[in-house]
Motif scaffolding. Structure first.
Motif, short mmCIF file in Angstrom:
data_model
loop_
_atom_site.label_atom_id
_atom_site.label_comp_id
_atom_site.label_asym_id
_atom_site.label_seq_id
_atom_site.Cartn_x
_atom_site.Cartn_y
_atom_site.Cartn_z
N ASN A 180 1.00 -1.19 0.05
CA ASN A 180 -0.16 -0.03 -0.13
C ASN A 180 0.88 1.12 -0.01
N ALA A 181 0.87 2.00 -1.12
CA ALA A 181 1.84 3.26 -1.21
C ALA A 181 1.49 4.25 -0.26
N ILE A 182 0.21 4.46 0.10
CA ILE A 182 -0.41 5.65 1.01
C ILE A 182 0.07 5.26 2.34
N PHE A 183 -0.06 3.94 2.79
CA PHE A 183 0.37 3.29 3.99
C PHE A 183 1.78 3.41 4.17
N ASN A 184 2.63 3.25 3.22
CA ASN A 184 4.10 3.47 3.07
C ASN A 184 4.55 4.88 3.38
N ARG A 185 3.88 5.58 2.49
CA ARG A 185 4.24 7.22 2.52
C ARG A 185 4.00 7.84 4.00
N GLU A 186 2.69 7.20 4.70
CA GLU A 186 2.42 7.81 6.16
C GLU A 186 3.25 7.15 7.13
N ALA A 187 3.71 5.84 7.04
CA ALA A 187 4.74 5.21 7.86
C ALA A 187 6.06 5.88 7.89
N GLU A 188 6.61 6.34 6.80
CA GLU A 188 7.75 7.08 6.63
C GLU A 188 7.73 8.41 7.22
N LYS A 189 6.46 9.16 7.16
CA LYS A 189 6.55 10.48 7.88
C LYS A 189 6.41 10.30 9.23
N THR A 190 5.78 9.36 9.59
CA THR A 190 5.41 8.89 11.05
C THR A 190 6.98 8.58 11.92
N ILE A 191 7.56 8.03 11.24
CA ILE A 191 8.89 7.63 11.71
C ILE A 191 9.93 8.72 11.73
N ARG A 192 9.81 9.59 10.70
CA ARG A 192 10.75 10.75 10.91
C ARG A 192 10.39 11.80 12.15
N SER A 193 9.13 11.76 12.27
CA SER A 193 8.51 12.60 13.33
C SER A 193 8.62 12.42 14.56
N VAL A 194 9.06 11.16 15.00
CA VAL A 194 9.38 10.45 16.27
C VAL A 194 10.40 11.48 16.88
N ARG A 195 10.23 11.90 17.99
CA ARG A 195 11.26 12.65 18.88
C ARG A 195 12.01 11.72 19.67
N GLY A 196 13.36 11.81 19.78
CA GLY A 196 14.17 10.97 20.50
C GLY A 196 15.26 10.44 19.69
N LYS A 197 16.40 10.17 20.31
CA LYS A 197 17.64 9.73 19.76
C LYS A 197 17.80 8.07 19.90
N TRP A 198 18.80 7.69 19.27
CA TRP A 198 19.31 6.31 19.19
C TRP A 198 20.66 5.98 19.93
N THR A 199 20.88 4.86 20.58
CA THR A 199 22.13 4.66 20.80
C THR A 199 22.93 3.79 19.85
N PRO A 200 23.87 4.45 18.90
CA PRO A 200 24.25 3.78 17.80
C PRO A 200 24.90 2.47 18.02
N ALA A 201 24.99 1.70 16.82
CA ALA A 201 25.37 0.43 16.99
C ALA A 201 27.08 0.45 17.18
#
Length: 272
Positions: free
Chosen positions: A231-252
């Protein structure tokens, strides 16, 4: 009133020493104390005055030194200095030969209305073989005789440095320690679910799935977010949501150093 002018202290001494020896001892000392003190005072004053007057009297009678100035021995004779009869040579200045140099008229003309002959100013490249002047002169190109001074720079020897290991900045798929969201993966999943906007999609009751792949950078940020699903619409919304998440990661980590690494995050939702 007669008794006021009598020496009461002497009268007391007579009473104290009545019937005792008065020829010597305390009785004599007490009676002669005033005279002894008076004599001592005058002797001290006289000695002080004597010491003060000695330098004054000695300076008064001292003879002033006499300075004897002896006349010079014989008259002083000044010898005449012989004048040189040779006339100095007159050095004529050397006049360098006049050489015509290429000159360009760089004067800016005064602006006038309806100019008949509009002057064209020379270009910057025209000055490569000419100098600025007040008229155009055809001649030789100007020559610069400036020679930069020689500077004795110290010889710096650099130590031999072994070949540095090239930095590999490519994202890794196999690492020693995987990247992790600060707060845990469940906290990241809850943020994705709460920020996901499903209003742009039609609810048909089916389960929609996608897998979001992104890179966790060395500083804990994410980049290159890409969702792969039917689903292209679902893919686009998923990418947008991942980018909007606040917070950082501990790198590998790989061999004890932070590295860039891929991270896959599956998302599935039932749209009603």
């Amino acid at each position: 009133m007669k008794h006021l002018f009598q020496n009461q202290e002497n009268k007391l001494d007579e009473v104290l020493f009545q019937g005792r020896n008065k020829a010597y001892g305390a009785y004599v000392l007490r009676n002669e104390a005033d005279s002894i003190l008076t004599k001592s005072m005058f002797i001290g004053i006289g000695a002080f005055v004597l010491f003060a007057l000695v330098p004054i009297v000695s300076n008064y009678f001292a003879d002033a030194p006499i300075t004897v100035v002896e006349p010079p021995h014989g008259p002083i004779v000044l010898d005449n200095v012989d004048q040189s009869e040779e006339t100095p040579q007159v050095v004529q200045p050397v006049v360098p030969p006049q050489v015509k140099v290429n000159t360009l008229d760089s004067r800016v003309p005064d602006p006038t209305r309806d100019a008949k002959n509009e002057k064209v100013m020379p270009k910057q490249t025209d000055y490569d073989h000419a100098v600025a002047g007040t008229q155009d002169v055809v001649g030789e190109s100007p020559v610069s005789n400036y020679v930069p001074p020689a500077i004795d720079a110290p010889v710096v020897t650099t130590p031999d440095v072994p070949n540095a290991k090239p930095v590999d900045n490519t994202p890794k798929t196999a690492v020693d320690v995987s990247a992790e969201f600060i707060g845990g993966i469940n906290a990241f999943r809850n943020k994705v679910v709460s920020n996901f906007d499903t209003s742009a999609m039609d609810g048909s009751g089916e389960v929609v799935k996608t897998t979001v792949t992104f890179i966790v950078e060395k500083d804990g940020t994410i980049s290159e977010v890409k969702a792969s699903g039917p689903n292209a619409i679902f893919n686009r919304e998923a990418e947008k949501t991942i980018r909007s998440v606040r917070g950082k990661w501990t790198p590998a980590k790989l061999d004890g150093e932070n590295v860039r690494s891929y991270f896959k995050f599956p998302i599935s939702m039932q749209l009603e």
